[in-house]
Scaffold this active site. Sequence first.
Site, PDB file in Angstrom:
ATOM      1  N   GLU A   1     -20.252  -7.640  -7.608  1.00  0.00           N
ATOM      2  CA  GLU A   1     -20.516  -7.306  -6.394  1.00  0.00           C
ATOM      3  C   GLU A   1     -20.481  -5.816  -6.006  1.00  0.00           C
ATOM      4  O   GLU A   1     -19.409  -5.047  -6.625  1.00  0.00           O
ATOM      5  CB  GLU A   1     -19.564  -7.845  -5.555  1.00  0.00           C
ATOM      6  CG  GLU A   1     -20.125  -7.771  -3.918  1.00  0.00           C
ATOM      7  CD  GLU A   1     -19.102  -8.662  -2.926  1.00  0.00           C
ATOM      8  OE1 GLU A   1     -18.118  -9.025  -3.467  1.00  0.00           O
ATOM      9  OE2 GLU A   1     -19.211  -8.364  -1.697  1.00  0.00           O
TER      10      GLU A   1
ATOM     11  N   GLU B   1      -9.491 -14.568  -1.816  1.00  0.00           N
ATOM     12  CA  GLU B   1     -10.331 -15.159  -2.784  1.00  0.00           C
ATOM     13  C   GLU B   1     -10.744 -16.481  -3.053  1.00  0.00           C
ATOM     14  O   GLU B   1     -11.865 -16.840  -3.112  1.00  0.00           O
ATOM     15  CB  GLU B   1     -10.018 -14.594  -4.326  1.00  0.00           C
ATOM     16  CG  GLU B   1      -9.655 -12.755  -4.350  1.00  0.00           C
ATOM     17  CD  GLU B   1     -10.548 -12.094  -3.302  1.00  0.00           C
ATOM     18  OE1 GLU B   1     -11.907 -12.494  -3.420  1.00  0.00           O
ATOM     19  OE2 GLU B   1     -10.225 -11.092  -3.058  1.00  0.00           O
TER      20      GLU B   1
HETATM   21  N1  PHE Z   1     -15.536  -9.138  -2.376  1.00  0.00           N
HETATM   22  C1  PHE Z   1     -14.232  -8.831  -2.837  1.00  0.00           C
HETATM   23  C2  PHE Z   1     -13.374  -9.365  -1.777  1.00  0.00           C
HETATM   24  O1  PHE Z   1     -13.136  -8.687  -0.440  1.00  0.00           O
HETATM   25  C3  PHE Z   1     -14.198  -7.266  -2.791  1.00  0.00           C
HETATM   26  C4  PHE Z   1     -14.867  -6.695  -3.849  1.00  0.00           C
HETATM   27  C5  PHE Z   1     -16.014  -5.869  -3.395  1.00  0.00           C
HETATM   28  C6  PHE Z   1     -14.457  -6.690  -5.017  1.00  0.00           C
HETATM   29  C7  PHE Z   1     -16.893  -5.208  -4.290  1.00  0.00           C
HETATM   30  C8  PHE Z   1     -15.048  -6.001  -6.054  1.00  0.00           C
HETATM   31  C9  PHE Z   1     -16.271  -5.038  -5.732  1.00  0.00           C
HETATM   32  O2  PHE Z   1     -12.801 -10.319  -1.622  1.00  0.00           O
HETATM   33 ZN    ZN Z   2     -13.543 -10.782   0.539  1.00  0.00          ZN
END
Ligand code: PHE
Ligand code: ZN
Length: 884
Positions: free
Chosen positions: A144, A321
């Site tokens: 991500e 998470e």
């Molecule tokens: N999606 C993750 C979260 O908030 C955050 C994240 C974004 C981690 C981009 C890594 C890279 O739970």
């Molecule tokens: Zn998140």
Amino acid sequence: MDIASRPAEPEQNLQTADAAPAPQAPPVIRREDYLPPAWLVPEIALDFALGLDATTVVSKLSVRRNPDGNGTPTLRLNGDQLAPVAVHVDGEAVNDWRMDGPDLLIELAGEAHEVSVETALVPSGNSQLMGLYASNGMLCTQCEAEGFRRITFFPDRPDVLSTYSVRMAGDRAVFPILLANGNCTAQGESEDGTHWAEWHDPWPKPSYLFALVAGELIANHATFTTMSGRKVDLNVWVRPGDEGRTQHAVDSLIASMKWDEETFGREYDLDLFNIVAVSDFNMGAMENKGLNVFNTRYVLADPDTATDADYDAVEGVIGHEYFHNWSGNRITCRDWFQLSLKEGFTVLRDQLFSADMGSEPVKRIEDVRILRIAQFPEDSGPLAHPIRPDSYQEISNFYTATVYNKGAEVIRMMRTMAGEERFRKGTDLYFERHDGTAATCEDFVTAIEDGAGLDLSQFRLWYSQAGTPQVSVALQQEGARLVLTLRQAVPTTPGQPEKQPMPIPLRVALFDRATGTHGGETLIVLTKAEDRFVFENAPADPVLSINRGFSAPVAIEMLRPDADLVFLAAHDDDPFARYEAMQSLVVQHLVAAVGGGLDEGARAQGREAIGAAFGAIVTDPALDDLMRGELMLLPAESYLAEQLLVSDPGAIHAEREGLKAWLGKALAADLEALHDRVSAVPYGREAAARGARKVKTQALVYIAAGNPAEGARRGLAQYQGAQSMTDRQGALMVLASLDCPEREEALADFLARYEGNALVIDKWFSLQAGSLHPRVLAHIKTLSAHPEFRMSNPNRVRALYMAAAMNPVAFHDPGGEGYRMIGDLIRRLDPINPQTAARFVPSLGRWRRVEPQRAALMRAELERIAAEANLSRDVREQVTKSLG
Ligand code: PHE
Ligand code: ZN
């Protein structure tokens, strides 16, 4: 050589295929330009030959023309610093592919094909920590938002959902554990010392949720039986030696799984849930399907190395998470403009979870404090954006407090207006209606509207308008009726000169001064620019309690007599409102003092009023210590600066420190008695013992401010007698700001005691960089050359430099040395880790709100960064917007 001790700058990055210089103005991606993908990828098979220095990837995509796409024969596969080693279509090697910048384009005639691409990666040279990289001797991925395209060519957008099959092979001695999403379907050994594993994830997912981990890891294993009776294997994987600090993470995971079943009706959907802790990570953690990857700081905890706040952070992030499995994974985002769809909702879910696990009011106060420190400045600065942005250059720059925390507040308002039960009907409908799809914020709002039975047509403005609404309040007696007049103004923000009024739900109560009670709370919703609310049976000359529980993320503007605030701080039955009254009392005083609006007599009077309320808090036997600890906190300097159009950070700091010292002196006996009382409470994880530890350091802070010698004496005693990191770190924090021999003694002891424990050494760096010591800038410079400092590790960089950037004494040094230090850091870090570098820009970007001399120095620093030739897109976007 151990990976972690390699030089920070990669000598050469073999991933760099196209050497074209970065364009000066990166293209702007706009939400209104969204088009469905032309090609879909229902299935993908990935085959990895793993090595720390060289990994090859063969990916086989089954591609199918999207009936809802534009019909183009061109298949665009995104890449980032990749070169295709080989391309096959339907089993035949082809060479009529072409590159369009970083992307691979292939012309395809028919409806469905199998496309296979081979790529070669250098994980150990990947210092950006996006894609496949090496950390501490192991391999892991971060995809991500757009990291998958650094692993293989793919339509790397969240609305392309695929079923993943993964095969990986590697040296058994280097990579004894091989993990990917879903379930392990087969594994075996080869004669040459390598072994392999195959993983299959039955749930279609976007590429940003792909994960792979390989390395020497040890699991803390547990099981969880879901509400429908399915048994799930749980593992928290860490490096050997860390396994003794994983039980809290395991407990938090089990609590999260149970809570989501009970609170949102959400059950886990695989037989296996893995969490892996890695030491080099750009963010907190990542919700990859069935294989969460975590920054070690949100996994490892034991009393000797983690504070109570660290324990809470582990619980909160593990919950966050895990909750993404439904709010993010089962229902994902159509495009990255919808990021708050998953993040805002999931932050709200983790906030509610933590509130249920601990103290609800204390959690609410903490959440509002974070919002005010991190999000309010965003909303009033050059980088302000709506929770659903309209455009971006680099999506990594939009993982912000606005998208996350304000996003959570916006959904919380819906919950407040609907009530818990109807809100649940709304979320049930949302999960049912959009399961398995990539959805939009609009889909979410519509589902809540339909399920909860709310009209949210005007409320949608909260998604499109940036800026913190300002609500001004007037209370008037009109005969027998009491009239509350509310006015709202949504400030102008970049690109949004005109704003419309938004619905603002405010929980309100009117207190009777004589009895200290109210006749019931009401929820009013201000929908117009100005409106009147009439109360028929209000007590005479009541005290207004408004925005109770922080029911709306707005700034309330109302100058109030100190006596009213003192009254609410003592009597309000809403604990948040008590805290808020105490904060307002101090904010009003400090803002007036900083603005030069108080003569000596008025300043003394203001301090007396605060001292009386503060003294009551310090000594009130009915207050629990956790809450007492919140009430004893003075408003942050950044929040005070928010109250002023243009602020002098030096004056704010001096005035706030002056008040702290005055309170420390005026209440010395009470504070010392408090410090003595809580120091006698033995270590325990229960709320009472945690509360004791919280006020212990709070009391010490004030004692040291009023009497540094007594602070040093008690600080060293607290340090030496500490039974936990909470007490030890608290004492060290206070000592670090004092100019005394006890400071050096404790700092040296701490370093020696925790040698080799990276997370604790981070604390050692950040306590010093965050200190109010007169020579703090010199200390930071020395620390940047310390053998334990590493530019390649984001935790260490943040420990030193984020603490420095948040430290008013260091950062706002009148000569500009602090600005120069952060500017230098950004320029040095950008080529190594642009995402982390860009996170330091907003501190300099606040220049317009700072007095002219400092503002000029801050601006000059931004210009110096802007003049760099090869800035990353991340830093370029933030710097350009901050100057513009
Ligand atoms: N999606 C993750 C979260 O908030 C955050 C994240 C974004 C981690 C981009 C890594 C890279 O739970
Ligand atoms: Zn998140």
